[in-house]
Design a protein around this motif. Structure first.
Motif, short mmCIF file in Angstrom:
data_model
loop_
_atom_site.label_atom_id
_atom_site.label_comp_id
_atom_site.label_asym_id
_atom_site.label_seq_id
_atom_site.Cartn_x
_atom_site.Cartn_y
_atom_site.Cartn_z
N TYR A 42 -83.92 15.37 -16.46
CA TYR A 42 -83.36 15.85 -17.63
C TYR A 42 -83.19 17.06 -17.75
O TYR A 42 -84.02 18.29 -17.87
N VAL A 43 -81.82 17.39 -17.67
CA VAL A 43 -81.49 18.76 -17.79
C VAL A 43 -81.23 19.18 -19.08
O VAL A 43 -80.40 18.48 -20.19
N THR A 44 -81.73 20.38 -19.08
CA THR A 44 -81.80 20.82 -20.62
C THR A 44 -80.59 22.29 -20.84
O THR A 44 -80.71 22.63 -21.92
N GLY A 45 -80.43 22.74 -19.66
CA GLY A 45 -79.53 24.00 -19.84
C GLY A 45 -78.97 23.90 -18.15
O GLY A 45 -79.34 23.42 -17.36
N TYR A 46 -78.16 25.09 -18.07
CA TYR A 46 -77.55 25.50 -16.84
C TYR A 46 -77.20 26.86 -16.89
O TYR A 46 -77.16 27.46 -17.68
N PHE A 47 -77.41 27.12 -15.43
CA PHE A 47 -77.27 28.66 -15.24
C PHE A 47 -75.90 28.75 -14.60
O PHE A 47 -75.72 28.27 -13.36
N ILE A 48 -74.94 29.90 -14.76
CA ILE A 48 -73.97 30.07 -13.95
C ILE A 48 -73.71 31.51 -13.35
O ILE A 48 -74.09 32.26 -14.29
N LEU A 49 -73.72 31.64 -12.18
CA LEU A 49 -73.50 33.13 -11.61
C LEU A 49 -72.23 33.15 -10.86
O LEU A 49 -71.93 32.54 -10.03
N PRO A 50 -70.97 33.85 -11.48
CA PRO A 50 -69.78 33.74 -11.17
C PRO A 50 -69.91 34.89 -9.75
O PRO A 50 -70.79 35.56 -9.76
N GLN A 51 -68.80 35.15 -9.36
CA GLN A 51 -68.50 36.21 -8.47
C GLN A 51 -67.92 37.56 -9.34
O GLN A 51 -67.02 37.56 -9.92
N LEU A 52 -69.10 38.50 -9.61
CA LEU A 52 -68.76 39.48 -10.55
C LEU A 52 -68.59 40.74 -9.80
O LEU A 52 -68.53 41.64 -10.59
N ASP A 53 -68.32 40.86 -8.49
CA ASP A 53 -68.35 42.18 -7.90
C ASP A 53 -66.72 42.57 -7.51
O ASP A 53 -66.47 41.98 -6.42
N TRP B 18 -67.57 10.36 -17.97
CA TRP B 18 -68.39 11.75 -18.08
C TRP B 18 -68.32 12.00 -19.78
O TRP B 18 -67.46 12.07 -20.26
N VAL B 19 -69.68 12.38 -20.02
CA VAL B 19 -70.18 12.92 -21.24
C VAL B 19 -69.87 14.17 -21.41
O VAL B 19 -70.74 15.11 -20.46
N VAL B 20 -69.43 14.93 -22.38
CA VAL B 20 -69.63 16.38 -22.56
C VAL B 20 -70.88 16.75 -23.23
O VAL B 20 -71.02 16.23 -24.21
N LEU B 21 -71.75 17.54 -22.61
CA LEU B 21 -73.02 18.00 -22.81
C LEU B 21 -72.77 19.41 -23.69
O LEU B 21 -73.70 19.87 -24.25
N ASP C 217 -77.64 18.59 -26.79
CA ASP C 217 -78.07 17.28 -26.76
C ASP C 217 -78.23 16.71 -25.18
O ASP C 217 -77.34 15.93 -24.79
N PRO C 218 -79.20 17.27 -24.90
CA PRO C 218 -79.46 16.83 -23.29
C PRO C 218 -79.87 15.40 -23.36
O PRO C 218 -80.14 14.71 -24.21
N GLY C 219 -79.83 14.97 -21.91
CA GLY C 219 -80.44 13.60 -21.83
C GLY C 219 -80.55 13.59 -20.26
O GLY C 219 -80.53 14.46 -19.39
#
Ligand SMILES: [Zn+2]
Length: 742
Positions: free
Chosen positions: A656-667, A687-690, A709-711
């Motif tokens: 049950y994923v309620t969020g996500y974290f992104i770390l790009p290449q920022l350097d 594919w469902v767009v969350l 709208d997680p699931g």
């Protein structure tokens, strides 16, 4: 909702091996009233069919042994009551021993579901029944007036009203003495406070002392009677016993006697042991002694458990599922012992093995597959376990980590796993500023108002912990004398684990308003499940100057929780200054990857930079959060202009994923950071767009995005459609934040 009133007769004749004689039908009468929604013509809808993901439902059972005034005629607390002095087992086979044996055998028979004989050649699925019993209590009653089974109307209800324990929350089973003129029989009710009257089980034990103690038969009879408690009718017999050619048990997949006869030309209503004949019924709800249950029957049971018997559910770490499933979760704190309650439903010959698993991530009762169990150690005695003594005495319990303890029981050549969790928990309720802000909903059964001030539900969730001092930000229920049950609830936006809770009443002033007896409950969509119960929490003794924390032994995903205060410390109102629902914060559901598919799950990407595996998909899931210097990241293949690239992860099970974290290449290469993207989940066909984000800019750190709208899904992907100028996208770390699903 269709209300069905019916008068039915529920009786089971049980012929114990060793008992001679013809079956003598008795007729008892029981008046049944029951609700059976949402059914069509009394039939249960298929949505209650259990599958692999369905929760196994554990039902509390109390056993009562009815003795005469002198303590004879049944099992006792200290021996088997049938006085076989030549056998030293007589004193070992107490009523407690027998209770565990019967429960164990009955659970085994539920586990061991069989293909139905009828109609011949049918391919009706054989489902895991997914309900089991947990022995809660064993009682002995000395009463010559009530110890012997009688035909008189009201006998069972008299027993239950006189001796029943945990009415409405446990099925009470009364083991009565054999009527001199009868064969064995049983009796069960299909509504109201559930109970069963068993007959002649003890006599069957004494007679079969060298032949399995009659346990197999008694366990089958018990399952049959409890089947009635759980809304099952006989499949071929009328409710008072004789076979009917057209009896309707409200299950479409159990043929009638006539339907079977028309095909086989053999009467399928064969009676005791008839289940061995392929043309005879072997259904649990006939009198064959066999135990096949069809999908529709199992669905009825689950429907009944969910809709009218949810208060009978329990989770006990002394119970176990012979199928080897995980059965239980309890919270332990660092330094706390694990106590087994002394009545595990296992034989005295079983061996126990304890092993420990540790993680810095929250996991559900199934754990994460890639985690290794630390060394298993054999335990010779059930009692208090200090898990620090396991793993060669080197286990140090750390705050903020989660532990599972597995107790494996060798029994029925299967092992049973039990789990314990510990770890730092935080209040999952936001600081509320009204009943609905910033999010979620606070409610209460009633609200006290005085002088234009309302002591609203949300004031128990306002983040304010200071007791006393004339500070009145709390929930107070309406005045009523005498006090009656009141509740305050919080509904999360999404299903959320609470593994513990904290209550701060008003202390130092009006302390008599503090809760004394209560339940914490979770709403399962149909009814309120009891998650924790406390009794006799007293002012100046338990409530002193601070709030108290309580664990929830079996955390599950519930969206709505409530504190139902049944009694207070003397006042006519209850006041709660603060209620915290404490759970683990959402954690990364992706394991630390060592390749695209190790240790578990599958990482994939639309492309890799110049096919260089140094920038493979799994590098975004390698647990390396360093935002500089290292090159462990996913980078897509150059394409100008940049169109679209994706990165996906398939989890080993639904989360049950309620969020996500992104770390790009920022350097230095932040032009490769994603700017516009979709976050999507695979629902099995599309594919469902969350979540959608556009024109996101970055500083020096990664960002967390919450899903509206997680699931529950097992596969997620990030589809990047724009970057900040480069011809590639690079992702140093992608985390799927959430909780596992039971
Ligand atoms: Zn019956």
């Amino acid at each position: 909702m269709k209300k069905i009133f019916s008068t039915i007769f529920v009786l089971f004749f049980l012929i114990l091996p060793g008992f001679a004689g013809e079956e003598t039908p008795f007729v008892f009468e029981d008046f049944i009233e029951g609700d059976m929604p949402p059914v069509v013509d009394g039939r249960i809808v298929d949505s209650y069919l259990p599958d692999q993901t369905s929760q196994t439902k554990y039902i509390r059972i109390n056993f009562h042994f009815m003795l005469d005034d002198t303590g004879n005629g049944n099992f006792t607390e200290t021996d088997n009551g049938c006085y076989l002095p030549s056998d030293p087992l007589s004193v070992q086979h107490t009523g407690y021993w027998y209770s565990r044996k019967v429960i164990n055998m009955a659970n085994y028979r539920l586990y061991d579901n069989k293909q139905m004989n009828l109609l011949p050649g049918n391919n009706t699925p054989v489902l895991n029944t997914r309900y089991r019993y947990v022995l809660k209590g064993v009682y002995f009653h000395r009463n010559s007036q009530l110890c012997q089974f009688t035909l008189s109307s009201g006998y069972g209800s008299t027993l239950n009203n006189t001796y029943g324990e945990d009415l409405g929350e446990a099925i009470n089973i009364f083991f009565t003495q054999k009527l001199p003129t009868s064969n064995a029989a049983g009796f069960a009710v299909m509504s109201g406070n559930r109970y069963v009257v068993m007959h002649a089980a003890w006599e069957g034990y004494c007679t079969n002392f060298t032949n399995g103690y009659g346990l197999w038969v008694v366990a089958g009879a018990l399952n049959h009677e409890i089947g009635h408690n759980l809304s099952l009718y006989h499949t071929m017999r009328l409710n008072y016993g004789p076979c009917s050619w057209s009896w309707d048990d409200y299950c479409d997949d159990t043929p009638t006697r006539q339907e079977a006869y028309d095909i086989t030309l053999v009467d399928p209503c064969c009676g005791w042991n008839g289940g061995n004949n392929p043309n005879c019924s072997n259904n649990l709800m006939d009198y064959s002694g066999s135990h096949a249950l069809t999908p529709d029957q199992i669905a009825r049971v689950h429907y009944c458990l969910v809709n009218s018997m949810c208060n009978y559910w329990t989770y006990s770490y002394s119970d176990f599922d012979i199928n080897g499933n995980m059965t239980s979760t309890i919270v332990i704190k660092p330094g706390e012992d694990i106590i087994l309650d002394g009545s595990p439903a296992v034989t005295e010959d079983d061996k126990y093995f304890v092993s420990v698993q540790k993680s810095d991530k929250w996991f559900n009762r199934y754990g994460t597959e890639h985690m290794r169990w630390l060394t298993a150690q054999e335990v010779t005695q059930i009692g208090a376990f200090d898990i620090r003594n396991f793993c060669d005495g080197e286990l140090t319990l750390e705050e903020g980590c989660y532990y599972r303890v597995k107790l494996a029981v060798e029994s029925w050549h299967e092992k049973t796993l039990l789990i314990y969790i510990s770890g730092a928990l935080e209040d999952r309720v936001p600081v509320m500023t009204s009943n609905a802000l910033p999010y979620g909903v606070a409610e209460a059964s009633s609200v006290y108002s005085a002088g234009g001030y309302d002591y609203n539900a949300w004031k128990a969730f306002d983040g304010e912990d200071q007791s006393g001092g004339g500070n009145w930000t709390m929930w107070i229920s309406q005045y009523q004398s005498p006090y009656q049950s009141q509740w305050v609830s919080y509904e999360f936006e999404v299903p959320t684990y609470a593994a513990g809770y904290y209550i701060l009443p008003e202390l130092g002033y009006c302390e008599d308003r503090a809760p004394k007896n209560w339940r914490l409950e979770g709403f399962n969509g149909n009814c309120w499940m009891n998650l924790d119960e406390q009794e006799n929490i007293l002012i100046n003794q338990d409530w002193t100057s601070a709030g108290l924390d309580f664990p929830i032994d079996v955390p599950r995903l519930y969206q709505k929780y409530r504190l139902k205060v049944k009694e207070v410390n003397g006042s006519e109102v209850v006041s709660v200054r603060r209620l915290k629902l404490k759970g683990p914060s959402p954690a990364d559901m992706v394991p630390i990857m060592e390749s695209n598919n190790l240790p578990t799950g599958v990482a994939q990407a639309s492309s890799i930079y110049l096919s260089n595996t140094a920038y493979d998909a799994w590098k975004a899931f390698d647990g390396d959060d360093e935002s500089s210097s290292s090159w462990t990241m996913w980078i897509s293949n150059p394409a100008f202009p940049f169109v679209s690239e994706w990165l996906s992860f398939q989890l080993p099970s639904d989360c049950y994923v309620t969020g996500y974290f992104i770390l790009p290449q920022l350097d230095g290469l932040s032009d490769r950071a994603p700017k516009t993207w979709n976050f999507e989940a695979w629902n099995g066909s599309t594919w469902v767009v969350l979540d959608q984000q556009t024109n996101i800019t970055w500083g020096t750190a990664g960002k967390t995005f919450q899903l509206q709208d997680p699931g529950s899904y097992d596969k997620y992907r990030l589809v990047v459609t724009q970057v900040h100028g480069s011809d590639v996208v690079s992702i140093r770390q992608l985390k799927l934040l959430g909780n596992p699903v039971d």
